[in-house]
Structure formats: C-alpha cells, structure tokens
Design a protein around this motif. Structure first.
Motif, PDB file in Angstrom:
ATOM      1  N   ASP A   1       0.831  -1.196   0.000  1.00  0.00           N
ATOM      2  CA  ASP A   1       0.000   0.000   0.000  1.00  0.00           C
ATOM      3  C   ASP A   1       0.869   1.251   0.000  1.00  0.00           C
ATOM      4  O   ASP A   1       2.041   1.223   0.380  1.00  0.00           O
ATOM      5  N   SER A   2       0.262   2.368  -0.423  1.00  0.00           N
ATOM      6  CA  SER A   2       0.877   3.687  -0.301  1.00  0.00           C
ATOM      7  C   SER A   2       2.250   3.770  -0.951  1.00  0.00           C
ATOM      8  O   SER A   2       3.209   4.265  -0.360  1.00  0.00           O
ATOM      9  N   VAL A   3       2.332   3.272  -2.165  1.00  0.00           N
ATOM     10  CA  VAL A   3       3.591   3.385  -2.890  1.00  0.00           C
ATOM     11  C   VAL A   3       3.413   4.378  -4.040  1.00  0.00           C
ATOM     12  O   VAL A   3       2.309   4.608  -4.523  1.00  0.00           O
ATOM     13  N   ARG A   4       4.521   4.970  -4.448  1.00  0.00           N
ATOM     14  CA  ARG A   4       4.537   5.877  -5.574  1.00  0.00           C
ATOM     15  C   ARG A   4       5.153   5.163  -6.776  1.00  0.00           C
ATOM     16  O   ARG A   4       5.757   4.092  -6.655  1.00  0.00           O
ATOM     17  N   ILE A   5       5.027   5.806  -7.934  1.00  0.00           N
ATOM     18  CA  ILE A   5       5.553   5.184  -9.147  1.00  0.00           C
ATOM     19  C   ILE A   5       7.054   4.960  -9.029  1.00  0.00           C
ATOM     20  O   ILE A   5       7.574   3.914  -9.423  1.00  0.00           O
ATOM     21  N   HIS A   6       7.794   5.923  -8.477  1.00  0.00           N
ATOM     22  CA  HIS A   6       9.245   5.729  -8.376  1.00  0.00           C
ATOM     23  C   HIS A   6       9.597   4.568  -7.453  1.00  0.00           C
ATOM     24  O   HIS A   6      10.640   3.942  -7.612  1.00  0.00           O
TER      25      HIS A   6
ATOM     26  N   GLU B   1      16.672   3.598 -19.362  1.00  0.00           N
ATOM     27  CA  GLU B   1      15.862   2.806 -18.437  1.00  0.00           C
ATOM     28  C   GLU B   1      15.345   3.660 -17.283  1.00  0.00           C
ATOM     29  O   GLU B   1      14.220   3.465 -16.815  1.00  0.00           O
ATOM     30  N   SER B   2      16.138   4.622 -16.851  1.00  0.00           N
ATOM     31  CA  SER B   2      15.706   5.486 -15.748  1.00  0.00           C
ATOM     32  C   SER B   2      14.549   6.393 -16.152  1.00  0.00           C
ATOM     33  O   SER B   2      13.910   7.012 -15.281  1.00  0.00           O
TER      34      SER B   2
ATOM     35  N   ALA C   1      19.712  -6.828 -12.471  1.00  0.00           N
ATOM     36  CA  ALA C   1      19.799  -6.566 -11.032  1.00  0.00           C
ATOM     37  C   ALA C   1      20.806  -5.484 -10.683  1.00  0.00           C
ATOM     38  O   ALA C   1      20.945  -5.130  -9.504  1.00  0.00           O
ATOM     39  N   LEU C   2      21.503  -4.936 -11.685  1.00  0.00           N
ATOM     40  CA  LEU C   2      22.498  -3.907 -11.409  1.00  0.00           C
ATOM     41  C   LEU C   2      21.823  -2.571 -11.122  1.00  0.00           C
ATOM     42  O   LEU C   2      20.855  -2.188 -11.797  1.00  0.00           O
ATOM     43  N   THR C   3      22.315  -1.869 -10.147  1.00  0.00           N
ATOM     44  CA  THR C   3      21.795  -0.535  -9.859  1.00  0.00           C
ATOM     45  C   THR C   3      22.060   0.389 -11.045  1.00  0.00           C
ATOM     46  O   THR C   3      23.178   0.444 -11.575  1.00  0.00           O
ATOM     47  N   LEU C   4      21.038   1.106 -11.467  1.00  0.00           N
ATOM     48  CA  LEU C   4      21.166   1.984 -12.627  1.00  0.00           C
ATOM     49  C   LEU C   4      22.118   3.132 -12.338  1.00  0.00           C
ATOM     50  O   LEU C   4      22.096   3.732 -11.260  1.00  0.00           O
ATOM     51  N   ARG C   5      22.934   3.434 -13.350  1.00  0.00           N
ATOM     52  CA  ARG C   5      23.866   4.567 -13.285  1.00  0.00           C
ATOM     53  C   ARG C   5      23.598   5.451 -14.495  1.00  0.00           C
ATOM     54  O   ARG C   5      24.337   5.452 -15.487  1.00  0.00           O
ATOM     55  N   PRO C   6      22.516   6.223 -14.452  1.00  0.00           N
ATOM     56  CA  PRO C   6      22.080   6.977 -15.644  1.00  0.00           C
ATOM     57  C   PRO C   6      23.039   8.079 -16.074  1.00  0.00           C
ATOM     58  O   PRO C   6      22.951   8.533 -17.215  1.00  0.00           O
TER      59      PRO C   6
ATOM     60  N   THR D   1      15.451   6.428 -10.515  1.00  0.00           N
ATOM     61  CA  THR D   1      14.081   5.919 -10.408  1.00  0.00           C
ATOM     62  C   THR D   1      13.172   6.667 -11.363  1.00  0.00           C
ATOM     63  O   THR D   1      13.015   7.883 -11.278  1.00  0.00           O
ATOM     64  N   SER D   2      12.559   5.929 -12.285  1.00  0.00           N
ATOM     65  CA  SER D   2      11.612   6.543 -13.216  1.00  0.00           C
ATOM     66  C   SER D   2      10.360   6.981 -12.477  1.00  0.00           C
ATOM     67  O   SER D   2       9.925   6.335 -11.509  1.00  0.00           O
ATOM     68  N   GLU D   3       9.761   8.055 -12.970  1.00  0.00           N
ATOM     69  CA  GLU D   3       8.522   8.566 -12.384  1.00  0.00           C
ATOM     70  C   GLU D   3       7.293   8.195 -13.211  1.00  0.00           C
ATOM     71  O   GLU D   3       6.184   8.635 -12.903  1.00  0.00           O
ATOM     72  N   GLY D   4       7.477   7.403 -14.276  1.00  0.00           N
ATOM     73  CA  GLY D   4       6.353   7.006 -15.112  1.00  0.00           C
ATOM     74  C   GLY D   4       6.265   5.501 -15.231  1.00  0.00           C
ATOM     75  O   GLY D   4       7.263   4.786 -15.066  1.00  0.00           O
ATOM     76  N   VAL D   5       5.071   5.002 -15.571  1.00  0.00           N
ATOM     77  CA  VAL D   5       4.888   3.562 -15.743  1.00  0.00           C
ATOM     78  C   VAL D   5       3.679   3.328 -16.652  1.00  0.00           C
ATOM     79  O   VAL D   5       2.771   4.172 -16.737  1.00  0.00           O
ATOM     80  N   PHE D   6       3.693   2.192 -17.336  1.00  0.00           N
ATOM     81  CA  PHE D   6       2.594   1.830 -18.231  1.00  0.00           C
ATOM     82  C   PHE D   6       1.570   0.996 -17.476  1.00  0.00           C
ATOM     83  O   PHE D   6       1.923   0.104 -16.692  1.00  0.00           O
ATOM     84  N   VAL D   7       0.298   1.298 -17.729  1.00  0.00           N
ATOM     85  CA  VAL D   7      -0.813   0.531 -17.154  1.00  0.00           C
ATOM     86  C   VAL D   7      -1.458  -0.251 -18.283  1.00  0.00           C
ATOM     87  O   VAL D   7      -2.013   0.341 -19.223  1.00  0.00           O
ATOM     88  N   PHE D   8      -1.384  -1.566 -18.211  1.00  0.00           N
ATOM     89  CA  PHE D   8      -1.935  -2.420 -19.259  1.00  0.00           C
ATOM     90  C   PHE D   8      -3.393  -2.715 -18.950  1.00  0.00           C
ATOM     91  O   PHE D   8      -3.729  -3.362 -17.962  1.00  0.00           O
ATOM     92  N   THR D   9      -4.298  -2.220 -19.818  1.00  0.00           N
ATOM     93  CA  THR D   9      -5.732  -2.365 -19.574  1.00  0.00           C
ATOM     94  C   THR D   9      -6.367  -3.460 -20.431  1.00  0.00           C
ATOM     95  O   THR D   9      -7.507  -3.851 -20.172  1.00  0.00           O
TER      96      THR D   9
END
Length: 608
Positions: A33-38, A187-188, A173-178, A86-94
C-alpha cells in the motif's frame, strides 16, 4: 540479416509489448500500500514490487494507447523523488481501450508485473507495468508533467555496463547509473514523458510507421547523414526509435538525413523491435535533407565491373522488376557480372515443390533490356526443395547475371544441388571441376542456408573466379538493448563455419594458381570488422574491399538507426596487390522509405 518485412510480417503497426511478451517471474510479497511510481520502478531494471498488489498509486496520464494488443496508458507522478535512477512514469496495461485521457489525475490499483517483449528467450529487457488495474479518476484537465529532454548532453557516451557474470551476463539486477551509461539513462526514464528536439533521421520510416533519429548529430556521422556502426563498441548512444500515438497515416515519411524540426514528445516505451522507443503524442515537423539515390561510375573498356545485389525475395508476382532493372542499368551502370541474392523460385512462397527460377530471372532480364540495358545471360543451380532457408517455399538462391558482349562464362558440366565443386590444375592454371558448382553443399555448415555458387568467367582472355554467397542470417542474435551485455551473437557459430569453407575453397584455387583472380561476394550477413570477415580473410586469401572506402562511407544496410556493412566483395591478393581497383557502395535503398530492397548493391571495378 532477415529482411525487415519478413522479420516483422506478423507485427501490428506498433511493437506489441504484452501480447508478444512473457512474464518474468519474480518472488515478492503479496501486497503493498501507499507506494509511488518511483517506488515501483526502483533503482534496477526490475521492480522491487513485481508480483505484488499495489493500491492507490497516484499520477497524471501522459499518453493513451487505444490500438494494437498493448492497449493501456502511461501515467507519471508530478511529485518526483530526488533519485535520478528511479523513473517517475509507468505503463498501465488495460487490455481494452482505456477510459482515461491525457491530463487526467488518477489513482491505480493493480498488480506490478515485468513483461519481456518477444518472450524471455529473446534476451530482451523487461518492461515494468501495472496489470489488471482498477483506475479511479480524481480530476481532469491537469497539466501534464513537463517532459524530460533527451539530448546530446544528457545521454552518456558509454553505452552499457557489463552484465553480472553471476547472472549469466544480465544487467537486470544492477543498480542503474544513468549519468554513466546510455542504456541505464534510458531505463531510468522508462514510462516517463520525454522529448527530443530537432533530431536527424538515421533510419527511414518503415512500413510500421516508425523511424530512428539521433540526438547526437556528430556521433559517428556517415557521409549522407546516418549513424555509422563501425565496431562492436560503436553502438551509437544517441539513437532513439520514434513511433506515434496518433494515426499511422499522419506519421512523417522520412529518409535518412531528414530532420524532425521542433519538439517530438511522448512516453518512453520499450519494445521487442529495437528497445527504447519514444511513442509520440506530439511529432516534430519533417524537414527534407534532400537525399538522392547514388549512381556509380561506368567501368572503362578494359575494366571488369562485378556487383552484388540482394533483391529481397524477388519472385514473379512482385511489382519491383522495373525498379530493380532501372537500378542495375542506371545506378549500377550495367555491371559485367552481377551476383543476385534472394532470387525466389517461379511461384515464390507457394510451397508446392517448385524449385526452378527461370521465370523470375528471365522476367528481370527482360526488364533490364526494357530499361536500356544489355540482355544478360545467367547461370545458377536450383536448390533442393526447402533446404536453403529463407521464406518457406521460396527456395532463394544466388544467380549470376553476365553481359555476353563483355564477358564470357565457362560452362563445365557436373554441377548440381548436391555435388561439391572442386579445383584442379591444368597446365599450371586453376580450374573448377564444375562451372557453375556449389561449395561442399552436403556440409552441415550449410544446413537450412544458401550454398555458395562458384563459376569461371573470362574477360580479355583472363579467367576470373567468382563465388556468390549468402551466409546465414543474424536471426536469433540478441539485440543491442538486450538485458544480457554484451549480447550473445549465436548466429556467428554457423556463419563462421560457412566462412571457413569459403576461405578453404579460395585457398585451394590459390594453391593451384598463386596469381588467380578470385572474388567472393554477396550478402555475408556480417560486418567488415566481424569475426566472420576475419575467417573469410584468413591467411590473406581474401580481403574485404569495402575497407578501401573512407570509414564514413562503409555501409550497405541501415538497421535500428545504425548504418552497417552486411554485403561485401572480397578479393584475392592478385587483384588487391598488382591491379588498381575501385569500390563503390551504391546507396539506392537502405536510406530510403520507398526502398525496393533493404540492401544497397556493391560494385568492384578492376583490370584483370
């Protein structure tokens, strides 16, 4: 390389994410619960919430996709965190047409999933999505979060980190280094609203209403405005694929060197046909770069002109015969010998046992005459039905065309689909046991692939040995944006075995006659710097003559924003050392939206 059309014949006008994807199974708690996109996107390529239910995730709708099998929408948090990974956007598959509009403020409850476009066996990266959603509209008409501008300053010059050896080379699994790697940077931004401005087109608009452009105008720029792929470390970080969220009929019809002026804006997606893709809700205005098709120089009276041309699955039902004929006559200036690749049998892809291709070849010859060219003669060997790969039922093969007014062909009986051609010595000169003949056709290296066609030609009294090739394609290789870095090039194994057989055969000619003129040409399906080229050149038996051109002119094919070499003409030491030659990659197809083949022909001129 599979032709662009055959590789995607089952695709819709967009690259499908969900319908053609496999779920990446990850272990995770059951609910959050209570999570954000990032929080959902996290700092690696896979979500820490994958497999979980999330509730009331807030954001503003930035793009809506109502077509294809990947219906849904992108939404973005207007209150980003301070972590650039951390990306601030995401796709919602409907799955069906979504009932939201750009600018809607919504909350989404659903399951976080990781989908791999093309399936897990493709090696592609996964796309973080929310599936089985419940969407609540809070308000409408809101300002969309300002797009992140992708430009030459923001994209790192390094392309990708090396994969984790403990995970079979995966970068997931590697931490992103944008700030360090281009793939991490893209990817970020996955799912976010992004923008490019005044970008130059590096791959022309294709039949699926998409093109490639670069945000780095000086990065490996080719002579005519593309981006050159000159080594395995020259992936060209500025390349971005562009599609449209609007009607495909409104998509710009662009050639290489054209510009999309102004802003092109939309969510950043990832698909199986090239990776990171800007799906534009706003497209820049097309400005022509004025690119023209090239014409090569006419050979001199004492020069032999030899060409290779992949005519992309040509069969009698095609409408391109007149255009191919015009290209051969007007752009290639009627070479003395033309090696054609991808000539199909007399009924094309109909798989009824037909293997003869005389109707196909003679229709092209007639069209050449009608275009003002010579009446070529031809030689080839019909393959065994359905044994040479390519489009099922098409029975593609190589064919020699030659102008009998300029060059003669030495016919020597004995060549057929299954008999191996050999080399003998007669009065100190090399001679083929059959002309035309096929090189070791029963060898396992040629399984489901084209067998090389060898023949003897005579020009001004001197024999020239020509070997027409169409090595196995790159199908099955992992893409440059794969999760495995460096990507696996699995197709090389067979192609290297094939190149070894060609090289060995050339060496047998040179053993019989040290100063023999030998040309091995065709669609080698590999780069001039590749391991395949090195195998072909082994021991100095051959040399890829396209390397005589300046580096920014070395390309025959344009794929995913990269101009590259697939078609080559390799020459023996006698041609290279003692006789002046000239080479031309004649750019008439690969850079244009209205191409009649996906390959550019190559021409070699020399004095035997």
């Amino acid at each position: 390389m599979p032709s662009k059309s055959s590789a995607r014949h089952a695709a819709l006008t967009v690259a499908v994410v969900c319908s053609a994807a496999s779920t990446l199974v990850l272990t995770a708690p059951a609910h959050a619960d209570s999570v954000r996109i990032h929080d959902i996107q996290g700092t690696t390529r896979t979500s820490p919430y994958a497999g979980q239910q999330v509730s009331g995730v807030p954001g503003i709708v930035t793009g809506v996709r109502t077509y294809g099998s990947s219906k849904g929408f992108w939404f973005q948090d207007p209150n980003p965190d301070k972590n650039p990974a951390t990306s601030e956007g995401v796709f919602v598959f409907t799955s069906s047409a979504p009932k939201v509009a750009v600018g809607d403020s919504v909350t989404v409850t659903g399951t976080v999933s990781e989908y791999v476009p093309g399936g897990t066996s493709s090696g592609n990266q996964s796309v973080t999505e929310i599936t089985k959603p419940t969407v609540t509209t809070v308000s409408t008409g809101n300002e969309v979060p300002a797009p992140t501008v992708i430009d030459s300053r923001s994209v790192p010059s390094r392309y990708t980190p090396a994969g984790d050896s403990a995970a079979n080379g995966s970068v997931n699994a590697l931490t992103l280094r944008p700030a360090r790697y281009a793939l991490d940077y893209y990817e970020s931004l996955e799912g976010m609203n992004v923008q490019v401005k005044n970008v130059r087109v590096t791959t022309a608009t294709d039949p699926y209403a998409e093109l490639w452009a670069t945000v780095k105008p000086s990065e490996n720029r080719s002579e005519r405005g593309g981006s050159l792929y000159g080594s395995y470390d020259s992936q060209n970080t500025g390349r971005v694929q562009i599609q449209s969220l609007g009607a495909t009929a409104d998509f710009p019809v662009a050639n290489v060197g054209d510009t999309l002026s102004g802003a092109t804006t939309g969510p950043l997606d990832y698909n199986q046909f090239g990776g990171y893709t800007l799906v534009a809700g706003e497209l820049g205005t097309l400005k022509s770069g004025g690119l023209k098709r090239e014409t090569t120089k006419k050979q001199a009276r004492d020069e032999l002109a030899v060409a290779t041309y992949n005519v992309e699955n040509l069969d009698p039902s095609d409408t391109t015969f007149a255009a191919h004929a015009s290209a051969i006559v007007n752009n290639l200036r009627s070479p003395d010998v033309v090696s054609l690749e991808e000539i199909q049998d007399n009924n094309g892809a109909k798989d009824d046992g037909t293997v003869a291709a005389d109707v196909t070849v003679n229709k092209l010859i007639d069209a050449i005459v009608a275009a003002g060219g010579p009446r070529y003669q031809w030689r080839s060997i019909d393959p065994v039905n359905d044994q040479d790969g390519g489009e099922p039922g098409g029975n593609i093969r190589q064919v020699f065309l030659f102008n009998p007014e300029r060059v003669s062909f030495t016919d020597r009986a004995g060549g057929d689909a299954t008999t191996a051609v050999g080399v003998t010595t007669v009065r100190g000169k090399a001679r083929l046991t059959a002309s035309p003949g096929r090189i070791d056709p029963a060898n396992a290296a040629w399984a489901n692939s084209r067998k090389p066609l060898a023949g003897e030609f005579v020009f001004h009294g001197r024999t020239v040995f020509v070997i027409a090739n169409h090595l196995n394609s790159k199908g099955g290789d992992q893409g440059l944006t794969a999760q495995y870095q460096p990507p696996t090039r699995s197709s090389e194994t067979q192609r290297h075995a094939q190149a070894t057989l060609v090289n060995t055969f050339v060496k047998s000619i040179l053993t019989a006659q040290k100063n023999a003129d030998v040309i091995a040409l065709g669609d080698m399906n590999d780069f001039e710097f590749s391991g395949t080229a090195k195998v072909l050149e082994d021991g100095g038996a051959l040399w890829s003559a396209i390397k005589s051109l300046p580096k920014n002119e070395r390309y025959t094919y344009d794929y995913q924003g990269n101009q590259q070499v697939l078609d080559q003409i390799l020459i023996s030491p006698e041609i290279r050392r003692d006789r002046a030659f000239s080479y031309d990659s004649v750019h008439i197809n690969s850079e244009f939206h209205d191409q009649i083949s996906d390959h550019d022909p190559q021409v070699l001129r020399f004095r035997p």
